[in-house]
Write an enzyme that holds these catalytic residues in place. Sequence first.
Site, PDB file in Angstrom:
ATOM      1  N   LYS A  29    -100.200 -39.744 -56.678  1.00  0.00           N
ATOM      2  CA  LYS A  29     -98.912 -40.121 -57.261  1.00  0.00           C
ATOM      3  C   LYS A  29     -99.034 -40.128 -58.787  1.00  0.00           C
ATOM      4  CE  LYS A  29     -95.580 -43.954 -56.744  1.00  0.00           C
ATOM      5  NZ  LYS A  29     -95.393 -45.246 -56.033  1.00  0.00           N
ATOM      6  N   SER A  71     -91.246 -45.762 -53.706  1.00  0.00           N
ATOM      7  CA  SER A  71     -91.279 -44.854 -54.842  1.00  0.00           C
ATOM      8  C   SER A  71     -92.294 -43.731 -54.676  1.00  0.00           C
ATOM      9  CB  SER A  71     -91.601 -45.649 -56.116  1.00  0.00           C
ATOM     10  OG  SER A  71     -92.932 -46.166 -56.078  1.00  0.00           O
ATOM     11  N   SER A  83     -93.234 -49.256 -51.185  1.00  0.00           N
ATOM     12  CA  SER A  83     -93.298 -47.905 -51.749  1.00  0.00           C
ATOM     13  C   SER A  83     -94.368 -47.007 -51.152  1.00  0.00           C
ATOM     14  CB  SER A  83     -93.471 -47.977 -53.271  1.00  0.00           C
ATOM     15  OG  SER A  83     -92.284 -48.458 -53.853  1.00  0.00           O
TER      16      SER A  83
END
Length: 552
Positions: free
Chosen positions: A121, A202, A226
């Site tokens: 990420k 996210s 997330s």
Amino acid sequence: MNRRNFIQIGIAGAGILNAARSSGDAVAATNKTMRRKSSDAIIVEATIADLQAAMSSGKLTAKALTNLYLARINAIDKSGPSINSIIELNPDALAIAASLDKERAAKGPRGPLHGIPVLLKDNIATFDNMQTTAGSLALVGLKPPRDAFLVTQLREAGAVILGKTNLSEWANIRSSRATSGWSGRGGLTKNPYALDRNTSGSSSGSGASIAASLAAVAVGTETDGSIISPANVNGLVGIKPTLGLISRNGIIPISHSQDTAGPMTRNVTDAAILLTAMAGSDKRDAATSDANKNKTDYTKFLKVDGLKGARIGVVRANFDVANGANDLVVAVIEDALTVLKAQGATLIDVVLPNAGKYGDSEFQVLLYELKADMAAYLAEFAPGAKIKTLQDIIEFNEKNKTTEMPYFGQDTFIRAAKKGGLDSQEYLDALANNHRYSRAEGIDAVMKEHKLDALVAPSGDVAWLTDCIKGDNSGGSFTSPAAVAGYPHITVPAGAVYGLPVGISFVASAWSEPKLIEIAYAYEQASNLRRAPMFAKSINPIMKTKPNKAVG
């Protein structure tokens, strides 16, 4: 209740699966043909063990494997369905893979991750030719002085860092009307099960990329939902570990009380391998002081009979249609409960005490810690940069409204910037409230009372249509209790409604990853309900009558 529920930020999400007709079927048929003919068939839905076997036999090298993933990214992420899950590729990936091939030939593999392409990420710092931006243009051009600790561990395990994934900008903490999966730098990530639906936030890019077989595994991060929510929406296994099992040093923060990284994979085995590689104590993260004495080789707990004799508490409040639960999702999870019982588990309906007593206090803690933790990260990982504080980021966004705020603003950032320090009584009271009601008088209390090994509930609600004007419409989830407590949480694919994945969640007390992995693996092996995405343009069936039962 997660922070989407009390500030509409969009950390939660979910999904449902069982194919739509018309255009969805046409796309699916085309995709099946493409996959049969494509040279990347060896990597579609491949496990780490599959890939290691291919490399050990000489059918593949790490460099050839990396090239296959790069070609698939070009065909699916950057063109074709264009899911847009990857924000940046590592220009050194092929060279790293070639070096690992030489090492394998000379010394043998370091372990199960040797030569395996991994995506990170884009809030996880890397000291290489990639950037670390949290999806924000404000951090473009700023180079971290070193790898995040977990990246160092992955490199030492022999992983090939393939690239960075898109995310909900700033991990979805900028605005109360955000669109999950969108960032100013990366744009919008699409759900590979239905391109007009959301990937949740996210860790949206990590979820979509692994669902689409663009790498073997990915790393996501979570504050509240997330990892679990995008894993759920994308038909993946996601593990949010105990706070402190994996170092946060080098991860762009929201909250040191809740932030953690974790695996996002297509199966429990790969998640256990990835978790084993990342876990460990780090002198730069005090929360990890007990990690070394608690970590283990989590693959030892991949037991097909892991449900035999397990006592699992069913959190019935999350099944309550009258209070907002989706009846189609509930039907899928009720079927999953039948599997748990058939595999030898004892199920006990329970009430999770005090679950509603930390909604606002969780948000207050996030606001205070965001302000403090962001400044600390920028000082350490962006030395010399003009942007030094959250207020600097707010001012950057105001100056760059066209590119940074075309759809939603930064009201949550503004609220956080107005908070005082971490010695403020409001903050200290909120943090104490969170820990009291989520731990000793929450998860720990119900597990002790009923002598439980885990709690179970639907991971979340159905996947929603992406709407950049109104923002997210994510529904409820089961993420906050474990997130606020800092306790482990695993989601596993549980079935499908209308073509979109639904996950089942298992939660327990601190450092209980071994037992949760046993339970999750045994359920996965008994049910085998993950299905690969077919990149349908839309799944939005119009039906005269509602089906009696969700199927998958």
